[in-house]
Scaffold this motif. Sequence first.
Motif, PDB file in Angstrom:
ATOM      1  N   ILE A  65       0.747  -1.161   0.110  1.00 46.82           N
ATOM      2  CA  ILE A  65       0.083   0.081   0.003  1.00 46.82           C
ATOM      3  C   ILE A  65       0.807   1.097   0.015  1.00 46.82           C
ATOM      4  N   ASN A  66       0.630   2.153  -0.947  1.00 47.70           N
ATOM      5  CA  ASN A  66       1.516   3.389  -1.050  1.00 47.70           C
ATOM      6  C   ASN A  66       0.320   4.681  -0.608  1.00 47.70           C
ATOM      7  N   GLU A  67       0.616   5.252   0.230  1.00 50.60           N
ATOM      8  CA  GLU A  67      -0.259   6.356   0.580  1.00 50.60           C
ATOM      9  C   GLU A  67       0.391   7.848   0.226  1.00 50.60           C
ATOM     10  N   LYS A  68       1.564   7.636  -0.587  1.00 48.39           N
ATOM     11  CA  LYS A  68       1.984   8.660  -1.137  1.00 48.39           C
ATOM     12  C   LYS A  68       1.913   8.808  -2.636  1.00 48.39           C
ATOM     13  N   VAL A  69       0.639   8.988  -3.360  1.00 44.87           N
ATOM     14  CA  VAL A  69       0.400   9.004  -4.663  1.00 44.87           C
ATOM     15  C   VAL A  69       0.028  10.253  -5.360  1.00 44.87           C
ATOM     16  N   GLY A  70       0.370  11.405  -4.706  1.00 44.78           N
ATOM     17  CA  GLY A  70       0.421  12.591  -5.224  1.00 44.78           C
ATOM     18  C   GLY A  70      -1.277  13.076  -5.294  1.00 44.78           C
ATOM     19  N   ILE A  71      -2.079  12.530  -4.525  1.00 47.34           N
ATOM     20  CA  ILE A  71      -3.542  12.885  -4.522  1.00 47.34           C
ATOM     21  C   ILE A  71      -4.006  12.760  -3.055  1.00 47.34           C
ATOM     22  N   LYS A  72      -4.638  13.850  -2.705  1.00 50.25           N
ATOM     23  CA  LYS A  72      -5.084  14.101  -1.099  1.00 50.25           C
ATOM     24  C   LYS A  72      -6.013  13.160  -0.790  1.00 50.25           C
ATOM     25  N   TYR A  73      -5.984  12.453   0.240  1.00 56.87           N
ATOM     26  CA  TYR A  73      -6.714  11.506   0.903  1.00 56.87           C
ATOM     27  C   TYR A  73      -6.885  10.136   0.224  1.00 56.87           C
ATOM     28  N   GLN A  74      -5.859  10.005  -0.756  1.00 55.98           N
ATOM     29  CA  GLN A  74      -6.181   8.619  -1.434  1.00 55.98           C
ATOM     30  C   GLN A  74      -4.885   8.011  -1.284  1.00 55.98           C
ATOM     31  N   ALA A  75      -4.870   6.510  -1.386  1.00 52.25           N
ATOM     32  CA  ALA A  75      -3.889   5.842  -1.245  1.00 52.25           C
ATOM     33  C   ALA A  75      -4.098   4.650  -2.532  1.00 52.25           C
ATOM     34  N   GLN A  76      -3.105   3.781  -2.605  1.00 46.56           N
ATOM     35  CA  GLN A  76      -3.197   2.749  -3.746  1.00 46.56           C
ATOM     36  C   GLN A  76      -2.822   1.475  -3.120  1.00 46.56           C
TER      37      GLN A  76
END
Length: 606
Positions: free
Chosen positions: A314-325
């Motif tokens: 899980i990556n929480e630093k995806v460049g979109i606020k309040y979103q992870a991948q």
Amino acid sequence: MKNNESTHAHTPKEKYEILIKILDTIREESRVSGHKRYTPSEAEEDRLNNARARAYIHLFLKVMFGITDFSERERWITDDSYDGGIDAYYIDKETKQIFLIQSKFRTTNKNFETKEIALSEILQMDIDRILDGETHDEEQNEYNGKIKQLQREIGRIDDIARYKYRIVILANLNGVSSQKIRNLTGGYNAEVFDFKKSYEKLVFPVVSGNYFAASEITIPVDISNKSSGTKISYTVTTKANDCEITVLFVPAIEIAKVMSKYKNSILQFNPRSHLELEGQQVNTAIRNTIEKTSTNELALFNNGITIISDETSINEKVGIKYQAQLLIKNPQIINGGQTSYTLSKIYEEQKESGDLTVFNNKEILLKVITLVTNTDTQAKLQLIDEISNATNKQTPVITADKLANDTIHKKIQSVLFEESGLLYERKRGEFADGLHNKYISEQQIIERNLFFRLFYCCKGLIELTNQKRLFQRSELQELNEQDTIVIKRVPNAYKLYEALTSTKRKNTKVSQTQYAKIYIGTLLLGDRTNISEQDLDHINEIWTDLENNLKKKYPNFTSKKNKTTSDSSNLIETFSYRSYFRSKFFLLDAKDGVAKFTNTSGPLSK
């Protein structure tokens, strides 16, 4: 692609008819994007054949690379005037391979199975010229726009030195060595998809909804309302493996998308396929929670989805606020397949209408079990089986479902489809996707217990045909040559079953004498697959002649019993068919009866 062949009928034709239905469904997909060349009228035979030939390339791209969108597949197809002998291509960035495809679709069943591609047509592939950047063929004809698109896309690949070229020939090509094919293609390895491979690798996977395995999936996760973080993770040691368990809530629409794309291929370790006809109460409850609420009761009411994974991150630093991948490698749903399937059907219906708002704010619990250390396949399957038994509460897994993934049932399925186009349903709901899309009919599917009744019937073991749960009780572990021969007779037995029993249900209990007639019918027909009304009359005639002599011929199987009524008591003579069928005499009588009827001499095959 050329389609100038004769129209001689060829049997059996069931598999080719399934292929045509699939191609016609693909053609219908083109209406949304306005590709009119795919939808000529039935009267325009040449244009219709050309449209199906082009749809055949679509089928290859859909199955082999998982490209479900029609327009996306269309952009890879180059087939047109001045295409340099290349009908399509595909650049697989994950495996670092570039596929160059030549296709020769045949418009009749016979030609699809027998007509080969000419070696001169393979020589017409201008592979080297195109890859060298030439803009014209040797006769100075300019290559079409799609071929130039191919050249541009290859030219933009930064690490092109790491890529390998693969040639795919969608056509029959027998008796030509691999070395000769390399010579014809300019030194490139080629894979030939002849008619057998097309049925095995393209047609059957589509019918069973099992045509593209996910190597990895990514799921966006909303973390705006996750006060304690995105997930809960912990490591568990089991006797089979060390596992890392990750638990989190994910958007329900993302599970729906995954199931819609991968279908049964993401249920390979699941004891069931998606169940369209099972658990209707559960399906209705899920539908109501999605369609009739605007809030997130789904997260509260549903038990969730369990997925086995080889690697999870899980990556929480995806460049979109309040979103992870969330990334999952080699995912397989082992619990919650029914929930996932229901979500996918809602998604497909809503997508068609252009409104997916019913999924807004709906999340579902996802548990991902990552196998941290390597383990052998048997231990892995045992662990999966134990997890499935422990967690599956909504639709219980019956013993027969657990056996469905055994190798023997996959072999039976393969032999039966290859020989006849008949579909052996080893897993409940396995062909629901094919039925839903009208690729196949109910009559082309044989339920697993009925298969074994007919299998034993074809062996003359009539006493086994009325036993319960034959699928579970079968001692068949591997197919020997004789078993394979018997399986090839099952399609005829299935036709006789439907004709002689007059039943619409797939596993209706019929009498042993009816199975005896079916056995006689398989002897009478031999290798012939067409069954006429006259054949049925002959079968009944042979059985009647045999039956008329039973009491006299086998007195040991006859007994006299009192039959008491209100005003009299009589002795009646009863023949034990059960004892007769368990003896060696039935097989001898049946073969003798057929031999006399057909005026043949010598023993008939059993």
